[in-house]
Design an enzyme around this catalytic site. Structure first.
Site, PDB file in Angstrom:
ATOM      1  N   GLY A  20      29.671  88.300  39.541  1.00  0.00           N
ATOM      2  CA  GLY A  20      30.874  89.420  39.370  1.00  0.00           C
ATOM      3  C   GLY A  20      32.070  89.458  39.319  1.00  0.00           C
TER       4      GLY A  20
ATOM      5  N   ASN B 200      24.779  92.927  35.717  1.00  0.00           N
ATOM      6  CA  ASN B 200      24.188  94.128  37.093  1.00  0.00           C
ATOM      7  C   ASN B 200      26.154  94.322  37.257  1.00  0.00           C
ATOM      8  OD1 ASN B 200      23.003  93.535  39.976  1.00  0.00           O
ATOM      9  ND2 ASN B 200      23.308  95.686  39.205  1.00  0.00           N
ATOM     10  N   THR B 201      27.145  93.469  37.931  1.00  0.00           N
ATOM     11  CA  THR B 201      27.895  94.280  38.601  1.00  0.00           C
ATOM     12  C   THR B 201      29.067  94.680  36.671  1.00  0.00           C
ATOM     13  OG1 THR B 201      27.957  92.194  39.901  1.00  0.00           O
ATOM     14  CG2 THR B 201      30.787  93.554  39.756  1.00  0.00           C
TER      15      THR B 201
ATOM     16  N   ALA C 178      26.257  85.668  34.614  1.00  0.00           N
ATOM     17  CA  ALA C 178      26.379  86.147  35.742  1.00  0.00           C
ATOM     18  C   ALA C 178      28.561  86.264  34.938  1.00  0.00           C
ATOM     19  CB  ALA C 178      26.301  84.420  36.994  1.00  0.00           C
ATOM     20  N   GLY C 179      29.117  86.529  35.601  1.00  0.00           N
ATOM     21  CA  GLY C 179      30.723  86.245  35.128  1.00  0.00           C
ATOM     22  C   GLY C 179      30.892  87.403  33.825  1.00  0.00           C
TER      23      GLY C 179
ATOM     24  N   LYS D  98      13.658  84.605  38.367  1.00  0.00           N
ATOM     25  CA  LYS D  98      14.372  83.728  38.301  1.00  0.00           C
ATOM     26  C   LYS D  98      14.773  83.260  39.447  1.00  0.00           C
ATOM     27  CE  LYS D  98      18.942  85.315  38.170  1.00  0.00           C
ATOM     28  NZ  LYS D  98      20.137  85.806  38.154  1.00  0.00           N
TER      29      LYS D  98
END
Length: 326
Positions: free
Chosen positions: A229, A277-278, A255-256, A168
């Protein structure tokens, strides 16, 4: 001695009982029913019933009705996966929590950052001690890279460390917004593709940029839903939908994502998968959130395949008006 078992010739030793036949075939007697010469045999007598030459034996069990639905898998760089949820491995309180959360998510691909080893403590635990690279597909990323040079160096080291070609790529523009730096990302992608890497690229939700990365040879495009995040969810579903419609490679929102409904929306737009992830690691209960995200991605995918109803300005009655008595 020859008998017929479920319509097929079968050899059995003289003196074999029904129970012995079933056990030899690997069937638990309590889970099947047996008919001998068109007469049902009571389960309690299996051990006493001795088979005879030319016996006609039928062994049956219960199955679910209908057909099993076909597996809804997806592929990237020649690899096929069943889970459309990809997860990161950072921000957890420890490796044990990381392991449990990933298991709960059902993910098959995990992203990993490349960092220096702790030279002062070579026995310190490592991610590979908890997340088996033989069980999961490791996806090395370039998190924290702000130049093409650093990104390329990082992934060269990753390939040397684990032999991973599927990577990635992300090159960021600044530390505050973590916005993709597309010019540097393009530069890095071109080098990596030429060196044989299979690049899944993190970029903006810009259809033109996604097309450029695809034309360059990237095996998947990963437009952001919102800043890394931020938990803001899919901020621009319109462009995400365009990216999906024009792409000939997998599209994964990256993301997001903040909660399960965000993941479901991304999948309803037709994305092939979601990476996060977050949203999981930062939740009050990461394990429970991992479960939620697993189901959200599946629900969103099924809703996309089912086809939502058309949005309309006015109401449409769900019950017919014909036949009313008033």
């Amino acid at each position: 001695m020859k008998i017929h078992l479920n319509g097929e010739p079968h050899n059995a030793e003289a003196g074999t009982t029904l129970e012995g036949l079933l056990m030899g075939l690997g069937f638990a007697p309590e889970k099947v029913a047996v008919e001998r010469n068109k007469a049902v045999v009571s389960r309690g007598t299996y051990g006493a019933v001795v088979l005879q030459e030319d016996d006609q034996i039928e062994v049956v069990h219960f199955i679910g009705g209908g057909q099993h639905p076909p597996a809804d898998s997806w592929s990237v760089a020649g690899l096929t996966f069943n889970s459309r949820l990809l997860v990161g491995t950072g921000k957890y309180k420890d490796f044990e929590e990381t392991k449990i959360a990933i298991e709960a998510s059902g993910a098959e691909i995990v992203t990993v950052a490349v960092r220096r080893v702790n030279v002062s403590n070579p026995n310190a635990p490592m991610l590979t001690d908890y997340i088996d690279p033989k069980k999961y597909t490791y996806l090395p990323n370039t998190a924290g890279c702000f130049t093409a040079e650093d990104a390329v160096r990082t992934l060269r080291l990753a390939r040397e460390a684990g032999g991973w070609d599927l990577v990635k790529l992300e090159v960021l523009s600044d530390e505050k917004y973590l916005w993709p730096n597309n010019p540097e990302t393009l530069k890095a992608a071109e080098i990596l593709v030429q060196e044989g890497f299979k690049v899944m690229v993190y970029t903006t939700d810009d259809p033109h940029m996604c097309k450029r990365f695809e034309d360059l040879g990237c095996v998947a495009v990963m437009p952001l839903a919102a800043p890394i995040g931020s938990g803001l969810g899919v901020r621009n579903p319109y462009t995400t939908r365009i990216i999906v419609e024009q792409a000939k490679v997998p599209v994964l929102v990256d993301a997001g994502v903040g909660t399960a409904s965000d993941a479901a929306i991304a999948m309803e737009l037709g994305c092939d998968g979601v990476l996060m992830n977050t949203a999981i690691a930062g939740a009050k209960d990461p394990i429970l959130m991992a479960h939620a995200m697993k189901h959200a991605v599946l629900a969103g995918r099924q809703a996309y395949l089912a086809g939502r109803i058309q949005k309309k300005l006015y109401a449409t009655a769900s019950s017919p008006l014909d036949g009313t008595f008033f």
